[in-house]
Design a protein around this motif. Structure first.
Motif, PDB file in Angstrom:
ATOM      1  N   LEU A   1      20.639  10.589  19.016  1.00  0.00           N
ATOM      2  CA  LEU A   1      19.853  10.143  20.171  1.00  0.00           C
ATOM      3  C   LEU A   1      19.326  11.338  20.963  1.00  0.00           C
ATOM      4  O   LEU A   1      18.185  11.327  21.434  1.00  0.00           O
ATOM      5  N   ARG A   2      20.153  12.369  21.073  1.00  0.00           N
ATOM      6  CA  ARG A   2      19.719  13.592  21.778  1.00  0.00           C
ATOM      7  C   ARG A   2      18.541  14.222  21.034  1.00  0.00           C
ATOM      8  O   ARG A   2      17.569  14.672  21.639  1.00  0.00           O
TER       9      ARG A   2
ATOM     10  N   ILE B   1      15.730  19.489  15.898  1.00  0.00           N
ATOM     11  CA  ILE B   1      16.177  19.785  14.536  1.00  0.00           C
ATOM     12  C   ILE B   1      17.642  20.193  14.540  1.00  0.00           C
ATOM     13  O   ILE B   1      18.429  19.764  13.684  1.00  0.00           O
ATOM     14  N   VAL B   2      18.039  21.003  15.518  1.00  0.00           N
ATOM     15  CA  VAL B   2      19.440  21.445  15.624  1.00  0.00           C
ATOM     16  C   VAL B   2      20.360  20.255  15.890  1.00  0.00           C
ATOM     17  O   VAL B   2      21.416  20.123  15.263  1.00  0.00           O
ATOM     18  N   ALA B   3      19.963  19.364  16.808  1.00  0.00           N
ATOM     19  CA  ALA B   3      20.784  18.186  17.126  1.00  0.00           C
ATOM     20  C   ALA B   3      20.931  17.290  15.891  1.00  0.00           C
ATOM     21  O   ALA B   3      22.036  16.834  15.571  1.00  0.00           O
TER      22      ALA B   3
ATOM     23  N   HIS C   1      25.590  17.070   9.636  1.00  0.00           N
ATOM     24  CA  HIS C   1      26.764  17.831   9.207  1.00  0.00           C
ATOM     25  C   HIS C   1      28.045  17.025   9.414  1.00  0.00           C
ATOM     26  O   HIS C   1      28.883  16.936   8.512  1.00  0.00           O
ATOM     27  N   ILE C   2      28.206  16.429  10.590  1.00  0.00           N
ATOM     28  CA  ILE C   2      29.420  15.660  10.875  1.00  0.00           C
ATOM     29  C   ILE C   2      29.513  14.453   9.938  1.00  0.00           C
ATOM     30  O   ILE C   2      30.591  14.149   9.409  1.00  0.00           O
ATOM     31  N   ALA C   3      28.398  13.766   9.707  1.00  0.00           N
ATOM     32  CA  ALA C   3      28.408  12.614   8.795  1.00  0.00           C
ATOM     33  C   ALA C   3      28.852  13.042   7.401  1.00  0.00           C
ATOM     34  O   ALA C   3      29.660  12.364   6.754  1.00  0.00           O
ATOM     35  N   ARG C   4      28.354  14.178   6.940  1.00  0.00           N
ATOM     36  CA  ARG C   4      28.710  14.663   5.597  1.00  0.00           C
ATOM     37  C   ARG C   4      30.175  15.074   5.519  1.00  0.00           C
ATOM     38  O   ARG C   4      30.849  14.807   4.530  1.00  0.00           O
TER      39      ARG C   4
ATOM     40  N   VAL D   1      18.217  12.350   8.935  1.00  0.00           N
ATOM     41  CA  VAL D   1      17.442  13.223   8.038  1.00  0.00           C
ATOM     42  C   VAL D   1      15.952  12.915   8.187  1.00  0.00           C
ATOM     43  O   VAL D   1      15.125  13.826   8.265  1.00  0.00           O
ATOM     44  N   TYR D   2      15.607  11.618   8.250  1.00  0.00           N
ATOM     45  CA  TYR D   2      14.197  11.244   8.444  1.00  0.00           C
ATOM     46  C   TYR D   2      13.661  11.762   9.784  1.00  0.00           C
ATOM     47  O   TYR D   2      12.541  12.267   9.859  1.00  0.00           O
ATOM     48  N   GLU D   3      14.463  11.639  10.826  1.00  0.00           N
ATOM     49  CA  GLU D   3      14.033  12.126  12.143  1.00  0.00           C
ATOM     50  C   GLU D   3      13.847  13.641  12.120  1.00  0.00           C
ATOM     51  O   GLU D   3      12.900  14.172  12.700  1.00  0.00           O
ATOM     52  N   GLN D   4      14.758  14.331  11.440  1.00  0.00           N
ATOM     53  CA  GLN D   4      14.651  15.784  11.317  1.00  0.00           C
ATOM     54  C   GLN D   4      13.378  16.148  10.546  1.00  0.00           C
ATOM     55  O   GLN D   4      12.668  17.087  10.918  1.00  0.00           O
ATOM     56  N   ALA D   5      13.083  15.394   9.497  1.00  0.00           N
ATOM     57  CA  ALA D   5      11.872  15.636   8.717  1.00  0.00           C
ATOM     58  C   ALA D   5      10.627  15.503   9.592  1.00  0.00           C
ATOM     59  O   ALA D   5       9.701  16.318   9.505  1.00  0.00           O
ATOM     60  N   LYS D   6      10.613  14.486  10.464  1.00  0.00           N
ATOM     61  CA  LYS D   6       9.460  14.299  11.355  1.00  0.00           C
ATOM     62  C   LYS D   6       9.288  15.496  12.289  1.00  0.00           C
ATOM     63  O   LYS D   6       8.155  15.899  12.579  1.00  0.00           O
ATOM     64  N   SER D   7      10.403  16.064  12.757  1.00  0.00           N
ATOM     65  CA  SER D   7      10.296  17.235  13.631  1.00  0.00           C
ATOM     66  C   SER D   7       9.783  18.445  12.866  1.00  0.00           C
ATOM     67  O   SER D   7       8.995  19.231  13.398  1.00  0.00           O
TER      68      SER D   7
END
Length: 196
Positions: free
Chosen positions: A80-81, A95-97, A103-106, A120-126
């Motif tokens: 969410l952050r 991207i860092v958040a 990382h924690i999920a993995r 991962v999708y949200e990170q890709a958009k960033s």
């Protein structure tokens, strides 16, 4: 001998109480996360992301103190952050958040847990927003790989990730890869749907 048995019983009861307290706290955190998600999403959608970030930071600090730095309770607030930061145009911090949430999920649920896909999708958009197209497509491909590894229960669940990856390949001009993805989608349909 009786004194030592009483001591063992007291220690056992103490451990049971501690476990129950932890389970109750975890359940409360999970129930609270639903309202947190709704609240943060509404704030982001109404243009109030800047106001919600300090609240998310407080939640993250509290959860870290309570459960530790690698707790699964941190995954949702970190995601969410990231969304809030991305909505403000701070894609590097977003991207860092997202990376921390992934990382924690993995670590907690396995390298290819399906729970990481949304982040991962949200990170890709960033990555796309900052113009790093290589990382954007790399994250999209990774999300597809994770989705593919998790499709066993519902073979058709792969269709949406297939289409998404194909569309992204088209955007970057990789039409051969897009065609291959669309072909795989048609094959999945042919193999799993009793229809023409």
């Amino acid at each position: 001998y009786l004194v030592s048995q009483r001591g063992v019983v007291m220690i056992g009861l103490s451990l049971i109480c501690a476990v129950v307290a932890t389970l109750i706290s975890t359940a409360h955190a999970q129930v609270g996360s639903t309202s947190l998600t709704q609240s943060v999403t509404e704030s982001i959608n109404s243009g109030e992301a800047a106001e919600i970030i300090p609240q998310l930071d407080d939640v993250l600090q509290s959860l870290t103190e309570q459960f530790g730095r690698d707790s699964i309770a941190l995954i949702e607030p970190l995601g969410l952050r990231g969304k809030a930061l991305a909505s403000l145009g701070d894609h590097q911090s977003a991207i860092v958040a997202f990376d921390e949430a992934i990382h924690i999920a993995r670590v907690q649920r396995g390298l290819f847990t399906g729970t990481q896909i949304e982040n991962v999708y949200e990170q890709a958009k960033s990555y796309r927003a900052i113009g790093n197209y290589d990382k954007w497509i790399e994250r999209e491909e990774y999300a597809f790989e994770v989705a593919e590894r998790n499709k066993s229960e519902d073979p058709l669940s792969i269709l949406s990730p297939l289409a998404r990856l194909a569309e992204n390949y088209e955007i970057v001009g990789n039409h051969l890869a897009a065609r291959k993805m669309y072909g795989r989608g048609l094959l999945e349909l042919a193999n799993n749907v009793n229809a023409d």
